[in-house]
Write a protein that holds these residues in place. Structure first.
Motif, PDB file in Angstrom:
ATOM      1  N   LEU A 117       0.690  -1.418  -0.237  1.00 40.64           N
ATOM      2  CA  LEU A 117       0.217  -0.149  -0.059  1.00 40.64           C
ATOM      3  C   LEU A 117       0.845   1.159  -0.016  1.00 40.64           C
ATOM      4  O   LEU A 117       0.476   2.081  -0.518  1.00 40.64           O
ATOM      5  CB  LEU A 117      -0.975   0.011   1.279  1.00 40.64           C
ATOM      6  CG  LEU A 117      -1.909  -1.063   1.455  1.00 40.64           C
ATOM      7  CD1 LEU A 117      -2.764  -0.820   2.363  1.00 40.64           C
ATOM      8  CD2 LEU A 117      -2.886  -1.212  -0.061  1.00 40.64           C
ATOM      9  N   VAL A 121       0.981   4.456  -2.485  1.00 42.37           N
ATOM     10  CA  VAL A 121       1.232   5.901  -2.286  1.00 42.37           C
ATOM     11  C   VAL A 121       2.060   6.615  -3.010  1.00 42.37           C
ATOM     12  O   VAL A 121       2.008   7.428  -3.366  1.00 42.37           O
ATOM     13  CB  VAL A 121       1.203   5.984  -0.589  1.00 42.37           C
ATOM     14  CG1 VAL A 121       1.501   7.430  -0.207  1.00 42.37           C
ATOM     15  CG2 VAL A 121       0.001   5.521   0.005  1.00 42.37           C
ATOM     16  N   TRP A 138      -7.600  11.408   3.199  1.00 46.13           N
ATOM     17  CA  TRP A 138      -7.172  10.100   3.717  1.00 46.13           C
ATOM     18  C   TRP A 138      -8.123   9.017   3.798  1.00 46.13           C
ATOM     19  O   TRP A 138      -7.896   7.943   3.409  1.00 46.13           O
ATOM     20  CB  TRP A 138      -6.935  10.474   5.368  1.00 46.13           C
ATOM     21  CG  TRP A 138      -8.397  10.736   6.038  1.00 46.13           C
ATOM     22  CD1 TRP A 138      -8.639  11.825   6.245  1.00 46.13           C
ATOM     23  CD2 TRP A 138      -9.351   9.953   6.475  1.00 46.13           C
ATOM     24  NE1 TRP A 138      -9.993  12.060   7.080  1.00 46.13           N
ATOM     25  CE2 TRP A 138     -10.567  10.884   7.070  1.00 46.13           C
ATOM     26  CE3 TRP A 138      -9.557   8.593   6.445  1.00 46.13           C
ATOM     27  CZ2 TRP A 138     -11.620  10.196   7.472  1.00 46.13           C
ATOM     28  CZ3 TRP A 138     -10.634   8.001   7.107  1.00 46.13           C
ATOM     29  CH2 TRP A 138     -11.463   8.940   7.663  1.00 46.13           C
ATOM     30  N   ARG A 141      -7.787   6.223   0.670  1.00 45.35           N
ATOM     31  CA  ARG A 141      -6.793   5.074   0.829  1.00 45.35           C
ATOM     32  C   ARG A 141      -7.114   3.730   0.265  1.00 45.35           C
ATOM     33  O   ARG A 141      -6.359   2.981  -0.124  1.00 45.35           O
ATOM     34  CB  ARG A 141      -6.392   5.112   2.227  1.00 45.35           C
ATOM     35  CG  ARG A 141      -5.695   5.952   2.706  1.00 45.35           C
ATOM     36  CD  ARG A 141      -4.692   6.760   1.978  1.00 45.35           C
ATOM     37  NE  ARG A 141      -3.998   7.911   2.780  1.00 45.35           N
ATOM     38  CZ  ARG A 141      -2.946   8.626   2.169  1.00 45.35           C
ATOM     39  NH1 ARG A 141      -2.486   8.135   0.837  1.00 45.35           N
ATOM     40  NH2 ARG A 141      -2.521   9.677   2.764  1.00 45.35           N
ATOM     41  N   HIS A 144      -5.819   2.731  -2.894  1.00 45.15           N
ATOM     42  CA  HIS A 144      -4.700   1.936  -3.196  1.00 45.15           C
ATOM     43  C   HIS A 144      -4.699   0.459  -2.999  1.00 45.15           C
ATOM     44  O   HIS A 144      -3.979  -0.393  -3.655  1.00 45.15           O
ATOM     45  CB  HIS A 144      -3.600   2.133  -1.863  1.00 45.15           C
ATOM     46  CG  HIS A 144      -3.539   4.038  -1.882  1.00 45.15           C
ATOM     47  ND1 HIS A 144      -3.117   4.637  -0.723  1.00 45.15           N
ATOM     48  CD2 HIS A 144      -3.178   4.650  -2.990  1.00 45.15           C
ATOM     49  CE1 HIS A 144      -3.214   5.815  -0.921  1.00 45.15           C
ATOM     50  NE2 HIS A 144      -3.176   5.883  -2.366  1.00 45.15           N
TER      51      HIS A 144
END
Length: 287
Positions: A117, A121, A138, A141, A144
């Protein structure tokens, strides 16, 4: 003395004008953006994260189908595009497909997934820098996770599908799948903040860059693996693979940057050509 001074001033003025022209050209804009992107440093980070996360994950995934899959070592050798002798050197670095699953623990898989992950990023951050976008929130995520899963599935499919890249159909299928994957990757990692049509040139440029990297690997990395294996042993082969991953990072981020430049510059070139065409078609009395 006065003539020498005026001549030096003329040359200085000429170089200054030439510098301004280059700076305003697409090449100059591309150079400034690549400097802002810090392309080399991002590629080094891409290679480091890719080696410590993707390599173990793909070893485990390729081991899930030992009968039909070719194993990670064989897939990596073909991905490098090196000779048969160099592929054998690469295969000596990795365990057989059946052994990887037997020695893998749940904790190890969780740790690898976490680092995977982080790899997503890093790729997203590079794409955002290419398009001058702020970091995503945030709660995005989950992208990902989806991207990492599709990446592993894409690489696993390329290791199990029996189409040969040397054949015309295999080369076309591999090129088309690469364009589609990198096109989709930019879209999902950027959170849909850039339109599909603007991302297509970057996907095509990335695919072309990977083809060029394959040719470079055949000419440079193939003899380098053989010589490094003799000089340094298995560590020499690892160093070549790591440098190849740096090249992949350069292609991934550089291809996206070239795609943005093409998206922005092609309309300007077309408009300039149209204006010249209209000017050439004008009658002399209208000029």
């Amino acid at each position: 003395m006065l003539m020498k001074t005026s001549g030096a001033a003329g040359r200085s003025s000429l170089f200054a004008r030439l510098g301004r022209v280059i700076s305003r050209s697409p090449v100059g804009r591309g150079w400034r953006r690549s400097s802002d992107l810090d392309l080399v440093q991002r590629s080094l980070g891409f290679a480091a994260l890719g080696f410590i996360t993707l390599v173990p994950l793909l070893i485990i995934v390729s081991s899930a189908d030992p009968e039909h899959g070719r194993g990670f070592a064989q897939w990596l050798g073909e991905g490098l595009g090196v000779s048969t002798a160099s592929r054998e050197r690469v295969e000596q670095l990795f365990t057989r497909p059946g052994q990887a699953l037997r020695t893998t623990t749940v904790f190890g898989i969780v740790v690898l997934a976490a680092f995977g992950l982080a790899f997503g990023v890093a790729v997203q951050s590079g794409y955002e820098k290419v398009w001058d976008l702020p970091p995503a929130r945030w709660w995005a995520r989950w992208r990902h996770v989806v991207w990492l899963g599709v990446l592993i599935g894409y690489l696993f499919a390329s290791a199990t599908i029996t189409l040969r890249p040397e054949s015309l159909a295999g080369a076309f299928a591999a090129s088309l799948s690469a364009v589609l994957f990198f096109w989709w990757s930019q879209r999902i990692l950027l959170g849909g903040r850039v339109r599909w049509y603007a991302l297509l040139p970057g996907a095509v440029a990335t695919m072309v860059g990977l083809l060029g990297l394959r040719v470079f690997s055949l000419l440079v990395y193939s003899p380098l693996i053989a010589s490094n294996a003799i000089t340094y042993g298995p560590v020499g082969t690892v160093l070549v693979i790591q440098s190849w991953l740096v090249g992949v990072g350069l292609v991934v981020f550089g291809g996206a940057l070239v795609g943005r430049l093409l998206h922005e510059e092609l309309p300007r070139v077309v408009r300039a050509l149209k204006r010249r065409g209209h000017g050439a078609d004008a009658r002399p009395e209208d000029r």
